[in-house]
Scaffold this active site. Structure first.
Site, PDB file in Angstrom:
ATOM      1  N   SER A 116       0.824  -1.209   0.000  1.00 58.72           N
ATOM      2  CA  SER A 116       0.000   0.000   0.000  1.00 58.72           C
ATOM      3  C   SER A 116       0.858   1.260   0.000  1.00 58.72           C
ATOM      4  CB  SER A 116      -0.941   0.014   1.204  1.00 58.72           C
ATOM      5  OG  SER A 116      -0.218   0.212   2.413  1.00 58.72           O
TER       6      SER A 116
ATOM      7  N   ALA B 223      -1.597   0.939  10.608  1.00 63.87           N
ATOM      8  CA  ALA B 223      -0.977  -0.389  10.649  1.00 63.87           C
ATOM      9  C   ALA B 223      -1.140  -1.137   9.320  1.00 63.87           C
ATOM     10  CB  ALA B 223      -1.589  -1.203  11.788  1.00 63.87           C
ATOM     11  N   PRO B 224      -0.090  -1.858   8.906  1.00 62.40           N
ATOM     12  CA  PRO B 224       1.210  -2.062   9.568  1.00 62.40           C
ATOM     13  C   PRO B 224       2.231  -0.963   9.288  1.00 62.40           C
ATOM     14  CG  PRO B 224       1.127  -3.354   7.567  1.00 62.40           C
ATOM     15  CD  PRO B 224      -0.225  -2.698   7.687  1.00 62.40           C
ATOM     16  N   GLY B 225       1.890   0.038   8.473  1.00 57.44           N
ATOM     17  CA  GLY B 225       2.789   1.175   8.325  1.00 57.44           C
ATOM     18  C   GLY B 225       3.219   1.515   6.913  1.00 57.44           C
ATOM     19  N   GLY B 226       2.511   1.045   5.892  1.00 61.55           N
ATOM     20  CA  GLY B 226       2.912   1.320   4.514  1.00 61.55           C
ATOM     21  C   GLY B 226       2.969   2.801   4.188  1.00 61.55           C
TER      22      GLY B 226
ATOM     23  N   ASP C 184      -3.774   3.673  15.093  1.00 54.82           N
ATOM     24  CA  ASP C 184      -4.364   2.385  14.728  1.00 54.82           C
ATOM     25  C   ASP C 184      -4.280   1.451  15.933  1.00 54.82           C
ATOM     26  OD1 ASP C 184      -5.009  -0.172  13.485  1.00 54.82           O
ATOM     27  OD2 ASP C 184      -4.582   0.802  11.580  1.00 54.82           O
TER      28      ASP C 184
ATOM     29  N   ASP D 296      -5.834   5.677   4.760  1.00 53.88           N
ATOM     30  CA  ASP D 296      -6.189   4.588   3.839  1.00 53.88           C
ATOM     31  C   ASP D 296      -7.076   3.579   4.566  1.00 53.88           C
ATOM     32  OD1 ASP D 296      -6.188   3.201   1.424  1.00 53.88           O
ATOM     33  OD2 ASP D 296      -4.440   1.997   1.973  1.00 53.88           O
TER      34      ASP D 296
ATOM     35  N   LYS E 175     -13.038   4.145  -0.617  1.00 54.25           N
ATOM     36  CA  LYS E 175     -13.332   2.823  -1.154  1.00 54.25           C
ATOM     37  C   LYS E 175     -14.683   2.886  -1.869  1.00 54.25           C
ATOM     38  CE  LYS E 175      -9.673   1.775   1.162  1.00 54.25           C
ATOM     39  NZ  LYS E 175      -8.375   1.596   0.522  1.00 54.25           N
TER      40      LYS E 175
END
Length: 356
Positions: free
Chosen positions: A189, A222-225, A241, A277, A306
């Site tokens: 991401s 999370a996870p941090g992209g 998060d 996101d 989305k």
């Protein structure tokens, strides 16, 4: 009667599966100008053709590429050609001659599909002979207003010639920005935020608008992209998060991971950036972002909406209209942009920059 020598079609490329959304967007712009058009489409592209046979130039210019959402490329196109498999070049040369077009570059392009990619060998074999012939005829030349000829191949014997103009096109082959996935990033991401920066922020402004020591919030981090991209620019990040952040990322010392709800968390002071996101209904994400912008908790924001499986153009326009109306009602001045990026899937990316 449709002319064979003037661009009567507005051709755009799009992500396969989003043809109905790109077409709805084009039809919206044609209706605004009161221009009657017929539509056609294939996998990864759509086209509007004027029923009166007049040139499509006004329609193509008025609907500026930078304001389109689902289009990867925007072109003024001549009628499609069916080529002889024994001589593919003659029909192309004759149509260029009849159109009296001149241009500085030739781009051969295909739909973003496996069938399109399979045409690469054929295109490679034809590229140099065609360039040589067009140079001899004076169509391909050094000084031609930076115009570009696009040769759009939908099959080995099906092609459409189109023109693009500087300032109103994508300067990427097929309108696709391909980015290399950083191996140290926690998730793929991360490419969505990197592409968004390329799309919405001029490269010569990065050092000012994406500067070290800025502060940002990543909601649903999370996870941090997306957080990974922010810290690569030297920013300090509030990662919001309840889920775990990637352990190596946390060792940078640039992240304050707060296990809170991104929809309700409030920043301790005004930040430079908000990014988000979160996978949720567009109406919820929009309400959250509106709160940030109206209260001026950030200077710029990038967030994803989305989309439903059907009528995505309707949903996007409804969301953007609601956002702009809310900001106007609150007296907040902002520039709002939206694009269906290459690294997006069932979503669009929105960028807002406050002007206050």
């Amino acid at each position: 009667m449709v002319s064979e020598t003037v661009p009567t079609s507005w051709l755009v490329y799009c992500r396969p599966g989003f043809e109905s959304d790109a077409l709805a967007e084009l039809q919206h712009h044609a209706a605004l100008q009161g221009i009657a058009c017929e539509s056609s489409y294939g996998e990864g592209w759509v086209s509007l053709t004027r029923v009166d046979g007049e040139a499509v130039n006004d329609l193509h210019r008025q609907a500026a590429f930078k304001n389109l959402i689902f289009a990867r490329q925007s072109l003024a196109a001549l009628p499609a050609l069916t080529l002889s498999r024994d001589d593919r070049l003659t029909a192309i040369l004759e149509q260029v001659k009849a159109s009296r077009w001149s241009f500085e570059e030739i781009w051969h392009e295909t739909p973003d599909t496996n069938d399109g990619k399979a045409l690469a060998g054929l295109i490679k074999a034809l590229t140099k002979p065609l360039e040589s012939m067009l140079k001899k005829r004076g169509a391909l030349r050094r000084s031609a207003g930076a115009r570009r000829l696009h040769i759009f191949w939908t099959d080995g014997d099906q092609v459409q010639l189109a023109m693009s103009f500087p300032g109103n096109r994508s300067d990427l082959i097929n309108g696709i920005r391909r980015l290399r996935f950083p191996s140290r990033a926690p998730s793929r991401s991360t490419l969505k935020l990197e592409e968004a920066w390329h799309e919405f922020i001029p490269r010569d402004e990065w050092d000012v608008r994406l500067a070290p020591h800025m502060q940002a919030a990543d909601l649903g981090a999370a996870p941090g992209g997306w957080t990974w991209q922010l810290i690569q620019r030297g920013m300090y990040v509030y990662a919001i998060d309840n889920g775990p952040m990637e352990s190596q990322l946390m060792k940078t010392g640039q992240i304050d991971h707060l296990k809170e709800d991104g929809f309700t968390w409030e920043p301790p002071q005004r930040l430079d950036w908000l990014v988000c996101d979160i996978v949720d209904k567009p109406v919820r994400v929009l309400a959250m972002v509106e709160r940030w912008l109206i209260r001026k908790w950030c200077k710029e924001a990038i967030f994803n909406l989305k989309l439903p499986m059907k009528k995505r153009w309707d949903e996007v326009t409804r969301c953007l209209t609601a956002l702009e109306e809310s900001l106007e009602k609150a007296g907040v001045h902002a520039n709002v942009s939206c694009r269906h990026l290459y690294h997006d899937r069932e979503e669009v990316t929105v960028h807002v920059r406050l002007r206050d």
